[in-house]
Write an enzyme that holds these catalytic residues in place. Structure first.
Site, PDB file in Angstrom:
ATOM      1  N   ASN B  84      22.864 116.460  95.203  1.00 17.84           N
ATOM      2  CA  ASN B  84      22.484 115.918  96.507  1.00 17.84           C
ATOM      3  C   ASN B  84      23.295 114.535  96.876  1.00 17.84           C
ATOM      4  OD1 ASN B  84      19.382 116.915  95.592  1.00 17.84           O
ATOM      5  ND2 ASN B  84      20.384 118.172  97.214  1.00 17.84           N
ATOM      6  N   VAL B  91      24.549 109.813  99.776  1.00 20.07           N
ATOM      7  CA  VAL B  91      23.203 110.362  99.526  1.00 20.07           C
ATOM      8  C   VAL B  91      22.957 111.272 100.638  1.00 20.07           C
ATOM      9  CG1 VAL B  91      20.989 110.185  98.942  1.00 20.07           C
ATOM     10  CG2 VAL B  91      22.751 108.637  97.910  1.00 20.07           C
ATOM     11  N   CYS B  92      22.552 112.633 100.357  1.00 15.99           N
ATOM     12  CA  CYS B  92      22.107 113.674 101.478  1.00 15.99           C
ATOM     13  C   CYS B  92      20.565 113.849 101.011  1.00 15.99           C
ATOM     14  CB  CYS B  92      23.042 114.700 101.316  1.00 15.99           C
ATOM     15  SG  CYS B  92      22.479 115.972 102.418  1.00 15.99           S
ATOM     16  N   ILE B  93      19.556 113.206 101.623  1.00 14.29           N
ATOM     17  CA  ILE B  93      17.948 113.729 101.548  1.00 14.29           C
ATOM     18  C   ILE B  93      17.630 113.754 102.885  1.00 14.29           C
ATOM     19  CG2 ILE B  93      17.881 112.937  99.026  1.00 14.29           C
ATOM     20  CD1 ILE B  93      16.776 110.420 100.327  1.00 14.29           C
TER      21      ILE B  93
END
Lengths: 536, 169
Positions: B84, B91-93
């Site tokens: 992720n 960051v990809c959340i």
């Protein structure tokens, strides 16, 4: 906690700062150090307070890793601040660091599958909507005439239900004399009935009338009857000479019947209190059988109060129906409605349905003209203003008296002057007028169907209304041209009816002759009788 | 706009003071430059009992001017290998995505950014992401593929970046 002896400089004790150290295992302690000292020196001070050697210490403050050659002040460290310390890799092998407490998190990445499920559910919903729209389109395209009829019924569902469910209307349905007297007020209708004795037989049968009103009240039942009638008409048309027979019945029976229904009545005859009585007597003289004799006696009994009783029940229809609430249909009626699934039963029920609709139209027209007559209006008001006179008048009619005895609430309602005043208000009359317009629109639709058939000039593709009307004339047409001589044997007297019963599937000639003799040549009543015997 | 800027600045300064006095286990946060309150530097300690245990990963949090109405962006400056995290460190959340419906349909609207989030909750979510990768919507396809199909290769790479982060000291 120690650390005091590390202070080797000449700094005064008050200048030293207190710093908090937080280890990865959750332990926390404070040390005193000089902010001007280097990080390397500070690590030595920290080593005295815990078991981690200085080379393995990793100090983190405000997101930065502290370098040994820098000073604490250069990182902005102040008193009472906290520095994180974690155990780093050491050149010699060291024991495993104790596990730190994992803080609970507020977000859960595992909930992404739930998002996927949400999308799937949305897709399922869309699929359901598409299926529904497809079904509606199929239904609409398949049966346009039925859809139009259903829309007309749906426009006034509550009004129709209220009128049909009220006790007075129920009592009217069980009273053939009243219905026949209303229809006889129409001169053309009377002439038509004289030429077709079978129509009179239909009027004498209360069960047919009850089935008719049940069908009018229930749109589902009406739709099913029309569908079965359509199938029966197709079967008749496909047989040899079937289409010619249908056309002959239409020209002889259905067209004059519709003309008689839509033609306006003459005003002076309606206002004449004795017109109904004369009409009944004239009609009864044409019959010489025992059943007709009984009918004559009934007419004579109800003839006396007819001039004053006929207009009274109908103005109370809508409000009385709503006051009474639930419908009252006996279980036997429902059973007969189920029997109507057969072709023969459908014929009688549909014929009664058409006649009932036409009768309703005549009733509305007749009622409007009666109410517009000043003399009749004045007489009605005088009767309503006097409770004793109203009660005496209602008791003269056996049917009304029975209803009054069985329903005390109805009696109190009628004797209430305020309730009577409400009934005569313009709102009630408006409701009756809208009901009349609804019936007239149905009749207009039937006329349109007739014209379409004529323009088709023999084409087999006739619409649903025309088929229903033609089939309803099937039974009445059977009585045409049959002499009424008493000496003719039953086989010859009922030759046409026997042929019709054969076509319907009743092949026992002797049984058919007995049924026709018992019902005086009424094909529909004979079919019901035969079906009843088979049921036993 | 001035009010919003003042509000965001005051809020961030307050959160900075809170973290300095009451630190939370697992990470340490501070300003990159004392003159800019919208750029934070965070050191995330590798969570115990995970592949990243023992590592120290630096990240930069960039806050927008209308914070907390919009989410900040988080980018790792240390080398990171995670399904992720984009190859460039972003960051990809879900909680860092702008509010509204997800155009791709992977997330619920309730999972995305809301103004109630703080620096602490953001970093804790990142730590949770390190513990539980989500390979359904990966930002780093290679890492997700390795994590799913060749777990041993994934573990070796993670151990390498952990050692590399330790050598930074």
């Amino acid at each position: 906690m120690g650390g005091g002896d590390a202070d080797a400089g000449g700094e005064p004790a008050a200048a030293q700062a207190t710093l908090h150290i937080r280890c990865t295992n959750g332990s926390k302690f404070a040390v005193r150090a000089d902010l001007g000292a280097t990080v390397g020196t500070f690590k030595a001070i920290v080593a005295d307070s815990c078991d981690v050697p200085a080379p393995q210490q990793r100090l983190i403050y405000k997101g930065r890793i502290l370098k040994d050659e820098q000073t604490l002040a250069s990182y902005g460290v102040e008193t009472d601040h906290t520095i994180h310390m974690v155990r780093g890799a050491a050149p010699p092998p060291a024991s495993t660091a104790p596990a730190a407490n994992q803080e609970p998190t507020t977000a859960a990445p595992a909930s992404s599958p739930a998002a996927g499920l949400g999308g799937l559910l949305q897709n399922l919903g869309a699929t359901g909507a598409a299926a529904n729209s497809g079904g509606l389109g199929l239904f609409g395209s398949g049966l346009p005439e039925l859809d139009h009829m259903q829309q007309q019924l749906a426009e006034n569902p509550n009004l129709m239900r209220e009128i049909m469910n009220m006790p007075l209307m129920q009592n009217l349905m069980n009273s053939p004399e009243l219905i026949r007297s209303i229809i006889m007020n129409n001169p053309q209708m009377r002439e038509l009935i004289d030429r077709n004795p079978d129509l009179a037989h239909v009027l004498n049968d209360p069960s047919i009338m009850r089935q008719t009103f049940e069908a009018v009240r229930n749109p589902e039942l009406m739709r099913e009857m029309m569908r079965n009638t359509d199938r029966a008409m197709s079967n008749i048309e496909s047989s040899p000479e079937g289409f010619n027979m249908l056309r002959r019945m239409y020209e002889t029976v259905q067209e004059p019947f519709l003309n008689a229904t839509t033609m306006g009545s003459e005003g002076d005859r309606n206002s004449n209190p004795f017109a109904a009585l004369l009409g009944n007597q004239g009609s009864n003289q044409a019959r010489d059988s025992a059943a007709n004799g009984t009918t004559t006696a009934s007419d004579t009994t109800s003839g006396a109060p007819a001039p004053n009783t006929n207009p009274l029940p109908n103005p109370w229809g809508p409000n009385a129906g709503s006051a009474q609430g639930a419908a009252r249909s006996p279980p036997a009626t429902n059973t007969r409605s189920t029997t109507a699934g057969g072709p023969g039963g459908l014929g009688s029920a549909d014929f009664g349905s058409t006649l009932g609709a036409s009768g309703g139209g005549s009733d509305a027209t007749f009622l409007t003209q009666v109410l517009q007559n000043p003399t009749m209006m004045q007489m009605m008001q005088n009767i309503m203003s006097n409770p004793q006179s109203m009660n005496q008048l209602l008791n003269m009619n056996p049917n009304v008296r029975n209803m009054m005895e069985s329903n005390t609430q109805m009696r109190e309602m009628i004797q209430n002057p305020e309730f009577i005043r409400q009934l005569t208000s313009p709102e009630t009359l408006q409701q009756l007028i809208s009901f009349q317009q609804s019936l007239m629109s149905q009749l207009g639709q039937q006329q349109t169907g007739q014209e379409r058939t004529q323009s088709a000039s023999g084409a087999g593709n006739v619409n649903l209304n025309t088929l229903m009307n033609m089939f309803s004339g099937l039974g009445a047409g059977g009585g045409l041209g049959v002499p009424n001589a008493p000496n003719v044997p039953p086989e010859e007297l009922y030759a046409t009816q026997l042929a019709q019963l054969q076509e319907m599937g009743f092949f026992d000639t002797q049984e058919n002759i007995r049924a026709l003799a018992a019902t005086a040549g009424n094909v529909h009543a004979a079919v019901e009788r035969l079906l009843g015997n088979m049921g036993q | 706009m001035a009010t919003t800027t003042t509000q965001a600045s005051l809020l961030l300064q307050k959160q900075l003071r809170d973290l300095a006095k009451h630190p939370v286990d697992g990470f340490s946060a501070g300003l990159v430059d004392d003159s800019n309150v919208f750029e934070w530097q965070v050191t995330i300690i590798g969570p115990p009992d995970t592949l990243y245990d023992g590592g120290y990963f630096n990240a930069i949090m960039s806050f927008p001017q209308n914070y907390p109405n919009s989410p900040p962006s988080v980018r790792f400056t240390s080398e990171m290998w995670h399904p992720n995290v984009y190859p460039d460190g972003r960051v990809c959340i879900s909680i860092l995505h702008p509010p509204g419906e997800d155009p791709n349909g992977y997330e619920l609207a309730s999972e995305r950014w809301t103004p109630v989030h703080t620096v602490e909750s953001i970093v804790l979510s990142i730590i949770s992401m390190l513990s539980s990768p989500n390979d359904e919507s990966p930002a780093n396809i290679e890492a997700a593929k390795e994590w799913r199909e060749q777990r041993e290769d994934f573990k070796k790479k993670v151990r390498r970046i952990v050692r590399k982060s330790q050598e930074m000291f």
